[in-house]
Design a protein around this motif. Structure first.
Motif, mmCIF file in Angstrom:
data_model
loop_
_atom_site.group_PDB
_atom_site.id
_atom_site.type_symbol
_atom_site.label_atom_id
_atom_site.label_comp_id
_atom_site.label_asym_id
_atom_site.label_seq_id
_atom_site.Cartn_x
_atom_site.Cartn_y
_atom_site.Cartn_z
ATOM 1 N N LYS A 153 46.442 37.949 28.777
ATOM 2 C CA LYS A 153 47.387 38.284 29.846
ATOM 3 C C LYS A 153 46.951 39.557 30.567
ATOM 4 C CE LYS A 153 51.824 37.526 29.109
ATOM 5 N NZ LYS A 153 53.180 37.448 28.502
ATOM 6 N N GLU A 154 46.531 40.536 29.812
ATOM 7 C CA GLU A 154 46.080 41.798 30.417
ATOM 8 C C GLU A 154 44.904 41.564 31.359
ATOM 9 O OE1 GLU A 154 43.665 45.846 29.167
ATOM 10 O OE2 GLU A 154 44.556 44.611 27.584
ATOM 11 N N ASN A 155 43.935 40.776 30.916
ATOM 12 C CA ASN A 155 42.761 40.515 31.750
ATOM 13 C C ASN A 155 43.119 39.747 33.017
ATOM 14 O OD1 ASN A 155 41.137 41.816 29.911
ATOM 15 N ND2 ASN A 155 40.380 39.948 28.941
ATOM 16 N N ALA A 156 44.044 38.808 32.904
ATOM 17 C CA ALA A 156 44.474 38.052 34.083
ATOM 18 C C ALA A 156 45.207 38.959 35.066
ATOM 19 C CB ALA A 156 45.364 36.890 33.664
ATOM 20 N N LEU A 157 46.080 39.797 34.566
ATOM 21 C CA LEU A 157 46.811 40.738 35.427
ATOM 22 C C LEU A 157 45.869 41.739 36.075
ATOM 23 C CD1 LEU A 157 49.872 41.291 33.088
ATOM 24 C CD2 LEU A 157 49.990 40.331 35.400
ATOM 25 N N TYR A 158 44.907 42.219 35.317
ATOM 26 C CA TYR A 158 43.921 43.150 35.881
ATOM 27 C C TYR A 158 43.136 42.473 37.000
ATOM 28 C CZ TYR A 158 39.883 46.201 36.326
ATOM 29 O OH TYR A 158 38.900 47.026 36.837
ATOM 30 N N SER A 159 42.733 41.214 36.775
ATOM 31 C CA SER A 159 41.988 40.481 37.802
ATOM 32 C C SER A 159 42.818 40.300 39.066
ATOM 33 C CB SER A 159 41.555 39.113 37.263
ATOM 34 O OG SER A 159 40.628 39.265 36.210
ATOM 35 N N LEU A 160 44.097 40.011 38.902
ATOM 36 C CA LEU A 160 44.990 39.878 40.053
ATOM 37 C C LEU A 160 45.120 41.200 40.798
ATOM 38 C CD1 LEU A 160 47.697 37.685 38.317
ATOM 39 C CD2 LEU A 160 46.585 37.083 40.485
ATOM 40 N N GLY A 161 45.341 42.279 40.051
ATOM 41 C CA GLY A 161 45.479 43.584 40.690
ATOM 42 C C GLY A 161 44.217 44.025 41.398
ATOM 43 N N VAL A 199 48.770 47.679 32.865
ATOM 44 C CA VAL A 199 48.861 48.967 32.175
ATOM 45 C C VAL A 199 49.993 48.954 31.145
ATOM 46 C CG1 VAL A 199 49.345 51.433 32.475
ATOM 47 C CG2 VAL A 199 47.787 50.270 34.048
ATOM 48 N N ALA A 200 51.074 48.264 31.456
ATOM 49 C CA ALA A 200 52.192 48.164 30.515
ATOM 50 C C ALA A 200 51.771 47.445 29.241
ATOM 51 C CB ALA A 200 53.366 47.436 31.166
ATOM 52 N N ASN A 226 48.609 47.441 28.132
ATOM 53 C CA ASN A 226 47.591 48.260 27.472
ATOM 54 C C ASN A 226 47.433 49.582 28.213
ATOM 55 O OD1 ASN A 226 45.444 49.342 26.091
ATOM 56 N ND2 ASN A 226 43.921 47.911 26.915
ATOM 57 N N ALA A 227 48.130 50.597 27.734
ATOM 58 C CA ALA A 227 48.092 51.917 28.379
ATOM 59 C C ALA A 227 46.729 52.577 28.272
ATOM 60 C CB ALA A 227 49.154 52.819 27.748
ATOM 61 N N ALA A 228 45.857 52.046 27.412
ATOM 62 C CA ALA A 228 44.515 52.619 27.246
ATOM 63 C C ALA A 228 43.502 52.015 28.210
ATOM 64 C CB ALA A 228 44.051 52.414 25.808
ATOM 65 N N ASN A 229 43.939 51.119 29.074
ATOM 66 C CA ASN A 229 43.024 50.487 30.039
ATOM 67 C C ASN A 229 42.712 51.482 31.152
ATOM 68 O OD1 ASN A 229 41.751 48.925 32.050
ATOM 69 N ND2 ASN A 229 42.879 47.081 31.434
ATOM 70 N N ALA A 230 41.617 52.220 30.977
ATOM 71 C CA ALA A 230 41.259 53.294 31.909
ATOM 72 C C ALA A 230 40.970 52.771 33.309
ATOM 73 C CB ALA A 230 40.062 54.072 31.371
ATOM 74 N N ASN A 231 40.312 51.630 33.405
ATOM 75 C CA ASN A 231 39.986 51.073 34.721
ATOM 76 C C ASN A 231 41.242 50.683 35.488
ATOM 77 O OD1 ASN A 231 37.195 51.313 34.452
ATOM 78 N ND2 ASN A 231 37.002 49.331 33.438
ATOM 79 N N ALA A 232 42.194 50.096 34.779
ATOM 80 C CA ALA A 232 43.445 49.709 35.430
ATOM 81 C C ALA A 232 44.198 50.942 35.911
ATOM 82 C CB ALA A 232 44.309 48.901 34.462
ATOM 83 N N LYS A 246 42.929 53.829 36.699
ATOM 84 C CA LYS A 246 42.173 54.418 37.811
ATOM 85 C C LYS A 246 42.480 53.701 39.122
ATOM 86 C CE LYS A 246 37.458 55.653 39.191
ATOM 87 N NZ LYS A 246 36.014 55.607 38.788
ATOM 88 N N ILE A 247 42.489 52.372 39.073
ATOM 89 C CA ILE A 247 42.797 51.598 40.280
ATOM 90 C C ILE A 247 44.245 51.815 40.693
ATOM 91 C CG2 ILE A 247 43.042 49.263 41.221
ATOM 92 C CD1 ILE A 247 40.633 48.433 39.567
ATOM 93 N N LEU A 248 45.133 51.882 39.723
ATOM 94 C CA LEU A 248 46.543 52.103 40.030
ATOM 95 C C LEU A 248 46.746 53.446 40.717
ATOM 96 C CD1 LEU A 248 49.387 50.988 39.846
ATOM 97 C CD2 LEU A 248 49.575 51.953 37.545
ATOM 98 N N ASP A 249 46.047 54.475 40.265
ATOM 99 C CA ASP A 249 46.118 55.789 40.924
ATOM 100 C C ASP A 249 45.639 55.695 42.365
ATOM 101 O OD1 ASP A 249 47.109 56.979 38.655
ATOM 102 O OD2 ASP A 249 45.171 57.761 37.985
ATOM 103 N N SER A 250 44.556 54.963 42.588
ATOM 104 C CA SER A 250 44.017 54.802 43.935
ATOM 105 C C SER A 250 44.988 54.030 44.824
ATOM 106 C CB SER A 250 42.662 54.073 43.868
ATOM 107 O OG SER A 250 42.107 53.929 45.156
ATOM 108 N N ILE A 251 45.633 53.028 44.270
ATOM 109 C CA ILE A 251 46.636 52.254 45.032
ATOM 110 C C ILE A 251 47.781 53.152 45.459
ATOM 111 C CG2 ILE A 251 48.384 50.430 44.858
ATOM 112 C CD1 ILE A 251 46.458 48.988 42.896
#
Length: 239
Positions: A167-175, A217-218, A220-226, A228-233
């Protein structure tokens, strides 16, 4: 009266011949399956089941398996479906049917079968992995070709699974996909007179990206790439 008795005897003898033929086909199918001669096993089982009205649930499943191994995917779907109806090896039957549909490139039927299988067997690891691998691979392919809406549907199909990493990987791909779409709009907005209109279009994509990335991120709070992108968004939306 004599004619009636003779006719009855004749009918009984024909019935016995059919029964013997069916038993022979069944036994030959078993032998071929044991020898891993899947094409022959399918032919024998198919003939046996046609004569016996598909009553033997074990051979229905074996016929489906043999058909799949022989790359007769349409027949595999048919017999796996019968196995499901007979509640025979239900988890393997759903998995086999889904794999056959995948190999036939029937995406809607594939996802519907996996969803039905997960309702019958919640959290089944084989079905969840099958769905995840297929949808992520196909999603990346259609995303690369520019079919964003189709990619979104494929990635979202993964979200029915219980596996949190999938689920995390799918959500990351969508984001990430919608973040890139927004970034491309902004990068192409070189005309100052049209910038605000383009920024509004980009913000629509960024808001979609934010929703999906927050969910990633919810999980997996340790997902640094997610993160980072969220901060940029958030930075882009604040401008």
């Amino acid at each position: 009266m004599k004619k009636i008795v003779l006719l009855l005897a004749f009918c009984l003898s024909i019935g016995n011949v059919f029964a013997q033929d069916a038993d022979k086909l069944r036994d030959e199918g078993d032998a071929a399956l044991k020898a891993k001669n899947y094409a022959e096993a399918f032919t024998k089982y198919d003939g046996f089941l046609k004569q016996t009205n598909n009553e033997d649930a074990d051979r229905v499943f074996n016929c489906a398996f043999a058909a799949f191994q022989a790359k007769k995917y349409e027949d595999a779907v048919k017999y796996y479906d019968l196995a499901i109806q007979k509640n025979k090896n239900i988890d393997d039957a759903y998995t086999g049917k889904a794999m056959a549909l995948r190999n036939l490139n029937k995406a809607p039927e594939f996802t519907a079968t996996v969803e039905a299988g997960l309702k019958a067997k919640p959290g089944d690891a084989d079905l969840e992995k099958l769905l995840y691998v297929y949808c992520m691979k196909q999603g990346q392919a259609v995303q690369k070709s520019g079919k964003i809406a189709d990619a979104e549907e494929l990635y979202k199909d993964v979200l029915i699974v219980s596996n949190p990493k999938y689920k995390e990987n799918a959500l990351y791909s969508l984001g990430a996909m919608y973040y890139n779409e927004g970034a491309k709009i902004l990068a192409a907005a070189t005309d100052p007179a049209k910038y605000e209109a383009e920024k509004d279009k980009a913000d629509v994509q960024m808001k979609k990206a934010k929703e999906y990335m927050e969910q990633a991120v919810a999980l997996n709070a340790a997902n640094a790439n997610a993160k980072k992108i969220l901060d940029s968004i958030n930075e882009t939306l604040a401008k």
